[in-house]
Design a protein around this motif. Structure first.
Motif, PDB file in Angstrom:
ATOM      1  N   LYS A  93      -5.393   2.539   4.810  1.00  7.30           N
ATOM      2  CA  LYS A  93      -6.551   2.859   3.989  1.00  7.30           C
ATOM      3  C   LYS A  93      -7.257   3.971   4.776  1.00  7.30           C
ATOM      4  CE  LYS A  93     -10.571   1.024   1.254  1.00  7.30           C
ATOM      5  NZ  LYS A  93     -11.355   0.076   0.973  1.00  7.30           N
ATOM      6  N   VAL A  94      -7.731   3.879   5.969  1.00  4.45           N
ATOM      7  CA  VAL A  94      -8.508   4.841   6.641  1.00  4.45           C
ATOM      8  C   VAL A  94      -7.864   6.174   6.630  1.00  4.45           C
ATOM      9  CG1 VAL A  94      -9.566   5.093   8.908  1.00  4.45           C
ATOM     10  CG2 VAL A  94      -9.759   2.987   7.769  1.00  4.45           C
ATOM     11  N   TRP A 143      -6.180  -1.566  15.538  1.00  3.36           N
ATOM     12  CA  TRP A 143      -4.787  -1.852  15.525  1.00  3.36           C
ATOM     13  C   TRP A 143      -4.358  -2.302  16.872  1.00  3.36           C
ATOM     14  CZ3 TRP A 143      -0.413   0.061  17.354  1.00  3.36           C
ATOM     15  CH2 TRP A 143       0.982  -0.365  16.879  1.00  3.36           C
ATOM     16  N   GLN A 182      -1.859  -4.071  10.940  1.00  2.98           N
ATOM     17  CA  GLN A 182      -2.372  -3.179   9.812  1.00  2.98           C
ATOM     18  C   GLN A 182      -3.026  -3.558   8.831  1.00  2.98           C
ATOM     19  OE1 GLN A 182       0.432  -0.128   8.479  1.00  2.98           O
ATOM     20  NE2 GLN A 182       1.842  -0.221  10.264  1.00  2.98           N
ATOM     21  N   GLN A 183      -2.957  -4.686   8.215  1.00  2.00           N
ATOM     22  CA  GLN A 183      -3.558  -4.980   7.183  1.00  2.00           C
ATOM     23  C   GLN A 183      -5.161  -5.573   7.656  1.00  2.00           C
ATOM     24  OE1 GLN A 183      -0.967  -8.087   5.883  1.00  2.00           O
ATOM     25  NE2 GLN A 183      -0.499  -7.210   4.206  1.00  2.00           N
ATOM     26  N   SER A 184      -5.286  -6.059   8.640  1.00  2.00           N
ATOM     27  CA  SER A 184      -6.500  -6.539   9.258  1.00  2.00           C
ATOM     28  C   SER A 184      -7.236  -5.285   9.697  1.00  2.00           C
ATOM     29  CB  SER A 184      -6.381  -7.654  10.285  1.00  2.00           C
ATOM     30  OG  SER A 184      -5.885  -6.953  11.383  1.00  2.00           O
ATOM     31  N   THR A 185      -6.821  -4.298  10.100  1.00  2.00           N
ATOM     32  CA  THR A 185      -7.593  -3.226  10.472  1.00  2.00           C
ATOM     33  C   THR A 185      -7.818  -2.011   9.589  1.00  2.00           C
ATOM     34  OG1 THR A 185      -5.756  -2.256  11.834  1.00  2.00           O
ATOM     35  CG2 THR A 185      -7.302  -3.777  12.858  1.00  2.00           C
ATOM     36  N   LYS A 186      -6.849  -2.211   8.299  1.00  2.00           N
ATOM     37  CA  LYS A 186      -6.911  -1.317   7.159  1.00  2.00           C
ATOM     38  C   LYS A 186      -6.861   0.098   7.568  1.00  2.00           C
ATOM     39  CE  LYS A 186     -10.492  -3.751   4.553  1.00  2.00           C
ATOM     40  NZ  LYS A 186     -10.280  -5.067   5.142  1.00  2.00           N
ATOM     41  N   GLU A 246       6.175   0.394   6.671  1.00  2.00           N
ATOM     42  CA  GLU A 246       5.271   0.019   5.567  1.00  2.00           C
ATOM     43  C   GLU A 246       6.321  -0.844   4.711  1.00  2.00           C
ATOM     44  OE1 GLU A 246       3.412   3.641   4.513  1.00  2.00           O
ATOM     45  OE2 GLU A 246       1.927   3.434   5.795  1.00  2.00           O
ATOM     46  N   ALA A 294      -9.583   3.354  13.934  1.00  2.95           N
ATOM     47  CA  ALA A 294      -8.822   2.298  13.156  1.00  2.95           C
ATOM     48  C   ALA A 294      -7.598   1.956  14.041  1.00  2.95           C
ATOM     49  CB  ALA A 294      -8.368   2.682  11.697  1.00  2.95           C
ATOM     50  N   GLN A 314       0.894  -1.332  -0.036  1.00  6.05           N
ATOM     51  CA  GLN A 314      -0.046   0.016   0.197  1.00  6.05           C
ATOM     52  C   GLN A 314       0.865   1.409  -0.157  1.00  6.05           C
ATOM     53  OE1 GLN A 314      -2.788  -1.356   3.175  1.00  6.05           O
ATOM     54  NE2 GLN A 314      -4.170   0.051   2.037  1.00  6.05           N
TER      55      GLN A 314
END
Length: 289
Positions: free
Chosen positions: A245-246, A195, A238-242, A103, A191, A41
Motif C-alpha cells: 500500500k505504501v 518489514w 508485508q501485510q502487517s507493515t502495509k 505477491e 515501511a 493486493q
C-alpha cells in the motif's frame, strides 16, 4: 522464422532490479507457523503508466484478430492456418503482479515460484511452439523471407493500414525508473525497515521484499520447504507493515510526475496502441465468417 510469442509488457523482469540488493543468509529455525490469508493486493494493483502499455489480455486480442486475417490470407494461397487457442479471461495475469516482490496468493504451496500456467495458457504456448516447427514454405508464406512480411504483414495492413506496431519503449524506460525512484522514497524506506524488523523476528534476514523474492536459492525445479517458510513470513510481514500500500502510493505519485514530463511520447504511444486495439476488437466482433 516466425516472430516470438508476445510477452506481457508490464515486465516481470523488473524483479531483476532486486538483484542489485545483497541477499543475506536466512535462518530457517523459526518458520512462520501458518500461511497467511490469500494476498490479493497485487491482483488489484493499478498504476498510472499502465494506460500506456498493453495488458496480456489486450495483447491476446491483437494476436487473435491478426490470426483471423492471416487465416484468410493463407487460405488464398491454398494453405491452412490454425489460429491460436483463446486464453480464458480469468487466466490472464494482472499487470503488476510481483512488482514489489512475491505477491502470490498461494505462497504456502509455491513459495516464490510462479503458479503453474493454467490450461488455456498452456494450450496457447503449445500452439506457439508448434508454429516454430511449421514447414519452411508455410512459414515463408506466413511471415515472408525476413520474418516481417507475408500474410502477417498483409493482416496488419488490413487492421491499421500503415500505422506502426505499438511501441512500448517509453513505457518500459519510465516504469523501471519509477520503480527505482519509489524504492528511495522516505515512506517506502520506513515501511521496508518495519518489514525487515518483522522478518528478523521470524528468523529471516533480507534488506527488502525484492531481495527475499530473488534469492538464488529459490532457483530450483520445485519450491523447497525453506522457500515456502520464507515466503509465508514475507507475506505476513508485508501485510502487517502495509508495504504494498505504501510503496504503490509512492510509485503512483512518481509515475504521475513522469507522465507529465513525458506527455508527448506517451500520448503518441497510447494513440497507436488504442488504434491497434480498436481495430482488433472490430475484427473479433465480426468473427471469422
Amino acid at each position: 522464422m516466425s516472430p516470438s510469442r508476445a510477452r506481457a509488457t508490464t515486465a516481470l523482469a523488473l524483479l531483476l532490479l532486486a538483484t542489485t540488493a545483497c541477499t543475506a543468509a536466512e535462518h530457517e529455525s523459526t518458520p512462520a507457523p501458518h500461511s497467511p490469508p490469500a494476498f490479493r493486493q497485487a491482483e488489484q494493483l493499478r498504476l498510472p503508466l499502465d494506460a500506456y502499455a498493453s495488458t496480456m489480455a489486450e495483447t491476446h486480442v491483437m494476436e487473435d484478430a491478426e490470426d483471423i486475417l492471416m487465416r484468410r490470407c493463407m487460405a488464398g494461397l491454398g494453405m491452412e492456418w490454425q489460429p491460436l487457442p483463446r486464453v480464458d479471461a480469468r487466466d490472464d495475469e494482472p499487470p503488476n503482479f510481483r512488482r514489489y516482490g512475491a505477491e502470490e496468493a498461494e505462497v504456502g504451496r509455491y513459495g516464490y515460484h510462479p503458479r503453474p500456467d493454467p490450461p488455456s495458457v498452456v494450450r496457447r504456448n503449445r500452439a506457439w511452439d508448434e508454429r516454430e516447427a511449421l514447414p519452411v514454405e508455410v512459414q515463408r508464406a506466413a511471415y515472408g523471407p525476413s520474418g516481417k512480411g507475408g500474410c502477417r504483414r498483409t493482416a496488419q495492413r488490413q487492421l491499421v493500414g500503415d500505422t506502426a506496431q505499438p511501441d512500448y519503449q517509453a513505457f518500459n524506460r519510465l516504469t523501471g525508473k519509477a520503480l527505482e525512484a519509489s524504492r528511495r522514497a522516505p515512506e517506502v524506506r520506513d515501511a521496508v525497515r518495519e518489514w525487515r524488523t518483522c522478518m528478523t523476528k521470524a528468523g529471516f534476514d533480507y534488506p527488502d521484499p525484492l531481495a527475499a523474492a530473488s534469492n538464488a536459492r529459490w532457483q530450483t525445479e520445485e519450491p523447497t520447504p525453506a522457500e515456502r517458510a520464507t515466503a509465508r513470513a514475507d507475506m505476513t510481514c508485508q501485510q502487517s507493515t502495509k508495504v504494498v500500500k505504501v510503496w504503490s502510493a509512492a510509485e503512483t505519485r512518481i509515475q504521475r510526475r513522469l507522465i507529465g514530463e513525458n506527455a508527448g511520447p506517451l500520448r503518441e504511444a497510447k494513440a497507436r496502441k488504442d488504434r491497434w486495439l480498436a481495430a482488433s476488437r472490430r475484427v473479433l466482433d465480426r468473427g471469422d465468417g
